[in-house]
Structures are given as C-alpha cells and as structure tokens.
Design an enzyme around this catalytic site. Structure first.
Site, PDB file in Angstrom:
ATOM      1  N   LYS A   1       1.217  -1.379   0.207  1.00 50.89           N
ATOM      2  CA  LYS A   1      -0.209  -0.073  -0.069  1.00 50.89           C
ATOM      3  C   LYS A   1       0.404   0.858  -0.462  1.00 50.89           C
ATOM      4  CE  LYS A   1       1.139   1.961   3.097  1.00 50.89           C
ATOM      5  NZ  LYS A   1       2.203   2.373   4.474  1.00 50.89           N
TER       6      LYS A   1
ATOM      7  N   TYR B   1      -4.812   3.389   6.039  1.00 52.02           N
ATOM      8  CA  TYR B   1      -5.469   3.246   7.116  1.00 52.02           C
ATOM      9  C   TYR B   1      -6.499   3.459   6.828  1.00 52.02           C
ATOM     10  CZ  TYR B   1      -0.590   0.488   6.726  1.00 52.02           C
ATOM     11  OH  TYR B   1       0.677  -0.582   6.909  1.00 52.02           O
TER      12      TYR B   1
HETATM   13  P1  NAD Z   1      11.798   1.782   2.699  1.00 57.59           P
HETATM   14  O1  NAD Z   1      12.206   2.785   2.644  1.00 57.59           O
HETATM   15  O2  NAD Z   1      12.738   1.238   3.477  1.00 57.59           O
HETATM   16  O3  NAD Z   1      12.753   0.221   1.564  1.00 57.59           O
HETATM   17  C1  NAD Z   1      12.138   0.721   0.294  1.00 57.59           C
HETATM   18  C2  NAD Z   1      13.300   0.015  -0.690  1.00 57.59           C
HETATM   19  O4  NAD Z   1      12.957   0.371  -1.456  1.00 57.59           O
HETATM   20  C3  NAD Z   1      14.539   0.254   0.109  1.00 57.59           C
HETATM   21  O5  NAD Z   1      15.435  -1.153   0.250  1.00 57.59           O
HETATM   22  C4  NAD Z   1      15.729   0.425  -1.538  1.00 57.59           C
HETATM   23  O6  NAD Z   1      16.907   0.400  -1.396  1.00 57.59           O
HETATM   24  C5  NAD Z   1      14.233  -0.457  -2.295  1.00 57.59           C
HETATM   25  N1  NAD Z   1      14.746   0.915  -3.241  1.00 57.59           N
HETATM   26  C6  NAD Z   1      14.524   0.646  -5.093  1.00 57.59           C
HETATM   27  N2  NAD Z   1      14.870   1.261  -5.884  1.00 57.59           N
HETATM   28  C7  NAD Z   1      14.268   2.755  -5.145  1.00 57.59           C
HETATM   29  C8  NAD Z   1      14.616   3.966  -5.585  1.00 57.59           C
HETATM   30  N3  NAD Z   1      14.236   3.711  -6.658  1.00 57.59           N
HETATM   31  N4  NAD Z   1      14.349   4.584  -4.958  1.00 57.59           N
HETATM   32  C9  NAD Z   1      14.260   4.287  -2.766  1.00 57.59           C
HETATM   33  N5  NAD Z   1      13.973   3.261  -2.772  1.00 57.59           N
HETATM   34  C10 NAD Z   1      14.733   2.492  -3.685  1.00 57.59           C
HETATM   35  O7  NAD Z   1      10.241   1.752   2.939  1.00 57.59           O
HETATM   36  P2  NAD Z   1       9.507   0.629   3.462  1.00 57.59           P
HETATM   37  O8  NAD Z   1       9.518   1.542   5.197  1.00 57.59           O
HETATM   38  O9  NAD Z   1      10.219  -0.659   3.482  1.00 57.59           O
HETATM   39  O10 NAD Z   1       8.345   0.439   2.615  1.00 57.59           O
HETATM   40  C11 NAD Z   1       8.277   0.179   1.088  1.00 57.59           C
HETATM   41  C12 NAD Z   1       6.602   0.003   1.031  1.00 57.59           C
HETATM   42  O11 NAD Z   1       6.181  -1.235   1.937  1.00 57.59           O
HETATM   43  C13 NAD Z   1       5.955   1.365   1.000  1.00 57.59           C
HETATM   44  O12 NAD Z   1       5.614   0.970  -0.117  1.00 57.59           O
HETATM   45  C14 NAD Z   1       5.113   1.061   2.002  1.00 57.59           C
HETATM   46  O13 NAD Z   1       4.244   2.013   1.874  1.00 57.59           O
HETATM   47  C15 NAD Z   1       4.712  -0.689   2.311  1.00 57.59           C
HETATM   48  N6  NAD Z   1       4.937  -0.367   3.517  1.00 57.59           N
HETATM   49  C16 NAD Z   1       3.595  -1.168   4.058  1.00 57.59           C
HETATM   50  C17 NAD Z   1       3.153  -1.552   5.547  1.00 57.59           C
HETATM   51  C18 NAD Z   1       2.458  -2.141   5.684  1.00 57.59           C
HETATM   52  O14 NAD Z   1       2.356  -2.308   7.061  1.00 57.59           O
HETATM   53  N7  NAD Z   1       1.414  -2.918   5.357  1.00 57.59           N
HETATM   54  C19 NAD Z   1       3.842  -0.942   6.434  1.00 57.59           C
HETATM   55  C20 NAD Z   1       5.264  -0.038   6.044  1.00 57.59           C
HETATM   56  C21 NAD Z   1       5.913  -0.316   4.857  1.00 57.59           C
END
Ligand code: NAD
Length: 373
Positions: free
Chosen positions: A138, A223
C-alpha cells in the site's frame, strides 16, 4: 547462522502443528488438506528495506502456504545477508536489471513489491507480465489511474493481485466490522480515525511528492479510509479535507498533516487526521451512547484488544505477524482460484478517495468522490 536454524525449525514446527495451534485456529483455511499441491508457493520479496526486513521476512518464517524463495535488491551486501539468514539460493537472487528474468524461475510463484510508492505500478505490471501472481504494498499506486492500469494488467495476465492490506485479515478489525454493521437504533454512526507518526526527516522518500505521492495521506491515510469503509459498511460519497504544514522546509510540496471528513449516504460521518508530525493510532465508532474502540488500531502487530460497545476489552487470538495471515490467505486464493479479499479493486477505491481528498484541499470545498471515471 544459529538464528537461521532456529527460525527454520520454528517454521517447520508451525507447519507440522496445523490445527493444534491456537494461533492458526484463527486462520480461515487451517486445514492442510486445502493445499491440493501439497507444496508451498515461492515468494520473492522486491525491495529489502524496513518493511521487508522487520516484518515480511520474519512473517514468512511462519507462513503455512508460502516460503521465501527469492529476493530482488540493488544492494549486494543485502544479497549475502538475506541468503544466509533465509537460506535463499543465488539462482533465486535478482537485482533491478535482472528483474524480468523472474519469468524463467519456476520456484517463484508470488512476487511481493515492497518498493517506494512511485515504483509500485511499474514493478507490479512487470511481475504480472513475467507470469507471476503479485502482492503490491500500500498505497497501491500514486493515483486511481495507476491502480486501473494495474488491475487491467492482472486481468490480461490472468494472475491474481493482492494489496498488502494486512488489516483485512486481522481478527479485531474483522470483529469491529461485524459489530459496527449490526442494525442499530441510534441517530448517527460517528467514526473517528487517526494515525500519525512523528517521522518526517530530510531525504525521506515518503515526503517527496514524486516518490511518495503526498506524505501521510498516502502512507497512513489509507488505513483510516479502509477502516472507515469497513465500519460504515459502504463507501463514502463525498469528502471535505484540509492540509496543514508545520515546517515549510520539510514539507515543500505536500502537507505534513491532513484532516478530512468523509460523508456517507446515510447518517454516517468519519472524521480523520493523519500526520508525519505527531503521534496517534486510534479508531472509534459510536452509535447512540455506545462505542467500539481500537487503540492501538493500525500499527503492525500492536493491536491487543477491542473495546466492544463501551464495556469489555476483548483480546482475540491472532498470529504473531499479521502478514502471515495476509500472505497465506493469498496463497489459498491461488490454490483454490477464489477471489482475493484485499484486491486491486479495494486498492482502487481507497485511491479514488485519496484523489478526492487532494482535490478537496486544492478547491477548498467538499467534493464528490468519483468512483465511475
Ligand atoms: P524503505 O525505504 O525502508 O524501503 C524501500 C526499499 O526500496 C529500500 O530497500 C530501497 O533500497 C529500495 N529501492 C529500490 N529502488 C529505489 C529507489 N529508486 N528509490 C528509493 N528506494 C528504492 O521503505 P519501507 O518502509 O520498507 O516501505 C516500502 C513499501 O512498503 C511502501 O510502499 C510502504 O508504504 C509499504 N509499507 C507497508 C507497511 C504495511 O504495514 N503494510 C508498512 C511499512 C511500509
């Protein structure tokens, strides 16, 4: 290494316990007989950031019908770390240049997109074209139009698409939905939903409009909107929204805080706030002089009890990781060819509401939500 052995044996133990496990008793498909192929589906996680590392990887050690088989990462150190920790083979390890080679990897059935929001559409569609089922985190896309393209791609590929909506399968939210949709005599159904984390910092992709799409409304608003739709039993028809900026240097082209009122076509109203500059995590539904309440309400694996009709705090049995239930439910949909509950269509509705929230702030007035465009 020790951790890996412990984790894998825990997973094997869980897989063997089946119905005897109290936590699995909550899963709607606890019988192993429902898995006709007597195998688990191979999952590849794409983007090994916070959510994949802290929640999805660990949750996949508990899944009954899914196994973490592959990874896609642009960081070579993460390849080695994940291979060791989860026993992933180099032949199932990809980067963003080799991503499309997933098409030739029969060990991967499900590709799970855990990338920043602006990459969801592209990688979802590429994974579908590679012949894989997809779970996309999401918010589903950057706007409703992107969601429509993703749904069309899943249809064209004849593959299933789930949005990473863990709360669609969470027992306290399901009970709240059931209770709040029972007939009642009160005059109004009033819903209050808030979710905020004081997390804005320079360089965070979530506060970059091109990457995150609008900050807290995309990340957290989703949410509150979903929960309001569940508690109302139908979708809002209009919204009046306001945006606030506490730090113009931080929030250059988005708002730090969003407040919005969703109006439904019966006597139901939902008042919400989401912010990257404060803390709150609460969901409240009242009818007459009674109320249902969840607090915490949305944060992963923190929901402990539902206050039911002002009186009792009920703790329902649930899996340690909400994502375990979510991913196993998707595997069951694939095995049995049944409709996905947290579907792309659900993701689209939420995004149509978010698009309307943004429009309302821009126009400074209440706007109708466009579901038919
Ligand atoms: P994050 O920034 O910690 O991780 C993102 C990952 O994408 C990193 O490993 C990064 O290296 C990689 N990546 C690859 N190409 C990239 C680029 N061009 N720019 C930036 N990053 C790049 O983020 P996160 O918190 O893990 O969130 C990732 C996704 O998961 C989001 O869409 C977020 O909304 C979703 N999420 C969902 C929940 C849930 O409870 N369902 C919780 C947290 C995050």
């Amino acid at each position: 290494m020790k951790k890996k052995t412990e984790s894998l044996s825990r997973r094997d133990a869980i897989k063997n316990i089946g119905l005897a496990s109290g936590s699995l008793a909550f899963m709607p498909f606890a019988s192993p007989l429902l898995n006709p192929k007597e195998k688990t589906l191979g999952v590849a996680l794409v983007g090994l950031g916070n959510y994949a590392t802290r929640q999805l990887g660990p949750a996949l050690l508990h899944t009954k019908f899914c196994t973490l088989k592959g990874i896609v990462t642009g960081t070579p150190e993460k390849e080695t770390k994940w291979q060791k920790e989860y026993g992933i083979l180099p032949k199932h390890t990809y980067n963003y240049e080799t991503f499309d080679k997933l098409a030739d990897d029969p060990a991967i059935d499900i590709v799970y997109i855990v990338l920043p929001n602006f990459m969801h559409k592209e990688y979802t569609i590429r994974a579908l074209k590679a012949g894989k089922h997809v779970i996309c985190e999401k918010p589903m896309g950057m706007n409703a139009q992107e969601c429509k393209e993703m749904i069309a791609a899943a249809k064209a590929a004849n593959k299933k698409l789930q949005i990473g909506y863990r709360l669609f399968y969470e027992p306290h939210h399901l009970k709240l939905k059931e209770e709040s949709n029972k007939p009642f005599k009160g005059r109004m159904k009033l819903i209050e939903a808030s979710l905020s984390f004081d997390m804005a910092r320079e360089g965070l992709w979530r506060i970059d409009k091109k990457m995150g799409g609008g900050g807290a409304i995309m990340d957290l608003g989703i949410y509150t909107i979903q929960a309001a739709r569940r508690a109302a039993g139908h979708n809002p028809v209009s919204v009046f929204a306001q945006g606030y900026v506490d730090d113009p240097k931080m929030y250059k082209d988005i708002y730090g805080t969003y407040a919005y009122q969703l109006r439904f076509n019966d006597n139901t109203v939902c008042n919400s706030t989401v912010s990257f500059s404060a803390y709150s995590d609460r969901f409240h539904v009242s009818r007459g002089n009674e109320y249902l309440e969840l607090q915490p309400a949305f944060a992963a694996n923190k929901i402990t009890a539902l206050t039911t009709w002002s009186e009792t705090k009920e703790t329902l049995e649930h899996d340690e990781f909400q994502q375990t239930t979510q991913m196993d439910a998707f595997a069951k949909n694939i095995f049995e060819n049944t409709p996905v509950i947290a579907s792309g269509e659900e993701g689209l509705i939420d995004m149509q509401i978010i698009d309307a929230i943004k429009r309302s702030i821009e126009l400074k007035k209440e706007v109708g939500i466009r579901y038919n465009e």
